[in-house]
Design an enzyme around this catalytic site. Structure first.
Site, mmCIF file in Angstrom:
data_model
loop_
_atom_site.group_PDB
_atom_site.id
_atom_site.type_symbol
_atom_site.label_atom_id
_atom_site.label_comp_id
_atom_site.label_asym_id
_atom_site.label_seq_id
_atom_site.Cartn_x
_atom_site.Cartn_y
_atom_site.Cartn_z
ATOM 1 N N CYS A 22 0.843 -1.190 0.000
ATOM 2 C CA CYS A 22 0.000 0.000 0.000
ATOM 3 C C CYS A 22 0.884 1.249 0.000
ATOM 4 C CB CYS A 22 -0.906 0.012 1.236
ATOM 5 S SG CYS A 22 -1.784 1.590 1.464
ATOM 6 N N CYS B 145 -6.343 1.230 6.730
ATOM 7 C CA CYS B 145 -5.173 1.971 6.257
ATOM 8 C C CYS B 145 -4.857 3.122 7.211
ATOM 9 C CB CYS B 145 -5.465 2.488 4.850
ATOM 10 S SG CYS B 145 -4.024 3.071 3.985
#
Lengths: 277, 258, 235
Positions: free
Chosen positions: A238, A269
């Site tokens: 990511c 996240c």
């Protein structure tokens, strides 16, 4: 909000839906027909999920709503606001704080726990529909465990593509009995269904079906011995939090076609980034 | 001969109000035997087939079937679950129009493999291997395994249907005008195939047809039907060479000899 | 063979007629109260002129024609089976294991090569494919069918060739009973001689043969006993 009952639906309707839910929980993976009501959003926008949520939500619940993993897309925002107005319950973006999670097309990365309920929005509930258009016949096939054609589907995929090409809404066998469509979640999320500590509820408003996977129920993705079920993997991590374990979305960031891979689960996240600071 | 009959039919009748589909049909069928049911349109032969294969519910009668485990069961009183399972494994129906008996939307290999997948086959390579074997047995080129049935000729579609039916090694096969609609040369090839398969696999079969030449080639015994009733029955060559009943004589003498 | 040995074929009071329903129901009686027996090792020849019912008798014994009355007992294994009353599958079993038939006409199934046509009676007895084909080759060679024809369907053969395929198929399995209906029709002298040899060998093996032969010379060489139907019908 005056003029509306708690959670918009009247009590009789909620009772009817709860009865359907009880049946669904009693027969894991079995599609229970229910009297889908007219909701203030059109078919295809999550009416099934909304009705299930409306039937189970209580004043002490903490609600999270996500769409493709994100809390801030239009649909997630609309549905969350709808419930906030008609129930007054607390809402959250944090998976670990939620007691009730309505989702479209993803299961949160954060592991679920006992006591949580996840409500999935389902477009087409019937896994056999691709080959058998008649409802009467598909019901019989489920009743008689005639699931040969599900493997025919996988066989054709392997024949055409060299591997099973289905990447979302990947059919599963629940509790060793009913074959079910887990809604258009990526196959990446299928393993999270297996023996989850949470209660998983599935609502299809247009098709008028509810089904369920009770906690700690076995959910096995269909496959062949020599072509076992596998999940997606990325070369990249990511771009925001560095995770190598979550489902990544590919995002175009500028006019030159620059790309970034980011976690689809926005809460996950954000928490990772918080933790890193 | 103390062998037990595979199928025992007694008093099979189907009425539509006053109209008779078939009346009081009875026969035994032994393992490895092929029974031909002949007659013209309206004779009741197709009604008998539909009653036996489960498509129609008869008005009266019994149909006892000897299962693989040695127990005898009355088909007509079986619960639907069991009947459907039987229809997928121990029985097969070869339809006159192969398109009715195939899944036109999936490949030939998938068509052949479906019945074994339905009873639990879970190894892609093995399923494909069995499909290839069966395609060879019915003389379909192996390269066609991934083709859709719509790309096959009529004769090849019919052979594909046969492969699809036989993959679970059923003991009883129903055939409804198996060569109907095929060119004569194609018919000959198909009948040849059916003859060998029946002999090699020890199948029992009930073949419904209006074509006497087909019965002479395939059937050990014949039932001749007219107006819903069986008017004559016996050894195939005896019924065709020495017909006793006036209608049978008419049928036999009506066949054009090229 | 003593007269106390049970006969291989025992026909008693056989009556066979044909009723033609399409022609006003006219009935043609062909065989009346026929009695005949054939023992192992015999070759009984029917001597009547054409139309007397010789073929009819042979076909009735084979189960191809249905008699109106009487018994047709054949020795099948260790029992006597009445073909007139037997069930179809019993008759098929008798034909498979006990009773062979050579007729004048080969019913040709398209696409099946001569080798397999001839091997079929052995396959029906459970003989392995390779073995059966080997024996088929041997008998076809013996009957002087050219090897290049063995892999072809008899559809295109001449009358004589088809007939020899017929003969091969009839004799190959060594059935204890053989019915021969003009087996030498359309054969030349050399081929007829081969058939005579086959008949002799069959007799040596104890086969019971019953047949009709158009050619006098063949009849004289094969018959151990000559019977006329009219005598056999005398009650």
């Amino acid at each position: 909000m005056s003029g509306y009952n708690f959670a918009y639906l009247d009590e009789q309707t909620k009772r009817m839906i709860r009865r359907a839910i009880l049946k669904a929980v009693a027969i894991p993976g079995y599609q229970v027909p229910f009297g889908s009501r007219e909701m203030p959003l059109s078919y295809g926008w999550g009416t099934g999920g909304v009705q299930v949520t409306a039937a189970v939500i209580g004043p002490d619940d903490v609600l999270k709503v996500i769409d493709q993993g994100a809390d801030d897309t239009t649909n997630a925002v609309s549905i969350r606001r709808f419930f906030a107005r008609t129930t007054g319950v607390a809402t959250t973006r944090r998976t670990d704080e939620a007691t009730l999670i309505q989702t479209r097309h993803r299961i949160p990365e954060t592991p679920l726990r006992e006591g949580q309920i996840v409500v999935f929005q389902v477009p087409i509930p019937e896994p056999l529909r691709w080959l058998e258009p008649h409802e009467a016949e598909t019901r019989k096939m489920h009743a008689l465990e005639e699931y040969g054609i599900m493997h025919v589907r996988l066989y054709e995929d392997i024949t055409l593509h060299g591997r099973v090409a289905t990447s979302y809404d990947y059919p599963v066998r629940v509790n060793g009995r009913y074959v079910m469509r887990p809604s258009p979640i990526p196959k990446f999320d299928n393993p999270k269904l297996d023996r989850s500590p949470a209660l998983l509820l599935f609502g299809a408003g247009r098709e008028k079906r509810i089904y369920a996977v009770p906690p700690y129920t076995s959910v096995r993705s269909l496959d062949f011995e020599d072509h076992p079920f596998t999940i997606e993997a990325w070369e990249q991590a990511c771009g925001l939090c560095g995770s190598r374990e979550s489902f990544l979305d590919e995002v175009i960031v500028d006019d030159k076609g620059g790309r970034l891979f980011v976690c689809s689960d926005t809460d996950h996240c954000e928490r990772r980034r918080e933790g890193a600071r | 001969m103390t062998e037990r009959a595979l199928l025992t039919v007694r008093g099979l009748s189907k009425r539509y109000g006053d109209r008779v589909g078939c009346l009081d049909v009875g026969f035994n069928l032994w393992p490895g035997e092929v029974l031909g049911v002949v007659g013209e349109s309206g004779s009741g032969k197709t009604t008998v087939l539909h009653c036996l294969s489960g498509r129609l519910e008869p008005t009266s009668g019994s149909t006892e079937f000897l299962q693989r485990d040695g127990s005898v069961v009355d088909i007509l009183r079986l619960p639907e679950v069991a009947r459907r399972r039987l229809a997928r494994t121990d029985w097969a129906l070869v339809q006159q129009n192969p398109r009715d008996g195939l899944r036109m939307g999936v490949s030939a290999g998938a068509n052949v493999g479906e019945r074994i997948m339905a009873v639990g086959a879970r190894h892609y390579g093995q399923i494909r291997g069995q499909a290839l074997d069966w395609l060879s047995q019915v003389e379909i080129p192996r390269e066609r395994i991934d083709d859709l049935p719509g790309t096959f000729s009529g004769g090849m579609q019919q052979r594909l249907q046969i492969a699809r039916c036989l993959v679970t090694r059923p003991r009883l096969v129903f055939m409804d005008e198996p060569t109907g609609g095929l060119d004569v040369s194609v018919q000959a090839r198909l009948l040849d195939l059916l003859r060998s398969l029946v002999a090699d696999l020890g199948l029992s079969a009930i073949v419904v047809t209006h074509d006497l030449a087909v019965t002479r080639l395939l059937a050990h015994r014949l039932l001749v039907m007219r107006g819903g009733e069986v008017v004559e029955s016996g050894l195939t060559d005896q019924v065709l060479d020495d017909p006793q009943h006036p209608y049978t004589q008419l049928l036999v003498s009506s066949v054009l000899q090229p | 063979m003593t007269s106390r040995d049970p006969a291989a074929i025992e026909v008693r009071d056989l009556a066979k007629s044909f009723t033609l329903h399409s022609q006003g129901g006219v009935t043609l009686p062909v065989l009346r109260r026929l009695r005949l027996s054939v023992s192992a090792g015999e070759c009984v020849v029917l001597s009547d002129p054409s139309g007397a019912g010789k073929s009819t008798l042979l076909r009735a014994i084979y189960g191809n024609y249905k008699p109106q009355a009487g018994e047709i007992l054949v020795r099948h294994g260790d029992r006597m089976v009445d073909v007139a009353l037997a069930e179809p599958r019993q008759i098929l079993d008798v034909r498979r294991r006990t009773m062979g038939y050579v007729s004048q006409f080969l019913r040709v199934i398209p696409r099946v090569p001569a080798l397999l046509v001839v091997a079929e009676p052995l396959r029906a007895l459970g003989v392995g494919k390779a073995d059966a084909i080997e024996r088929a080759r041997a008998i076809l060679a013996r009957l002087r069918i050219p090897e290049r024809l063995w892999g072809l369907s008899p559809v295109t053969f001449s009358g004589g060739e088809q007939q020899r395929v017929n003969v091969a198929r009839g004799f190959i399995a060594g059935h204890p009973i053989l019915l021969l209906d003009e087996p030498t029709a359309s054969l030349d002298a050399a081929s007829r001689a081969l058939v005579v040899q086959l008949v002799h060998e069959a007799r040596q093996r104890g086969t019971a043969l019953l047949g009709t032969f158009h050619e006098t010379d063949v009849r004289e060489r094969v018959a151990t006993r000559v019977v006329s139907l009219s005598e056999a019908e005398a009650a």
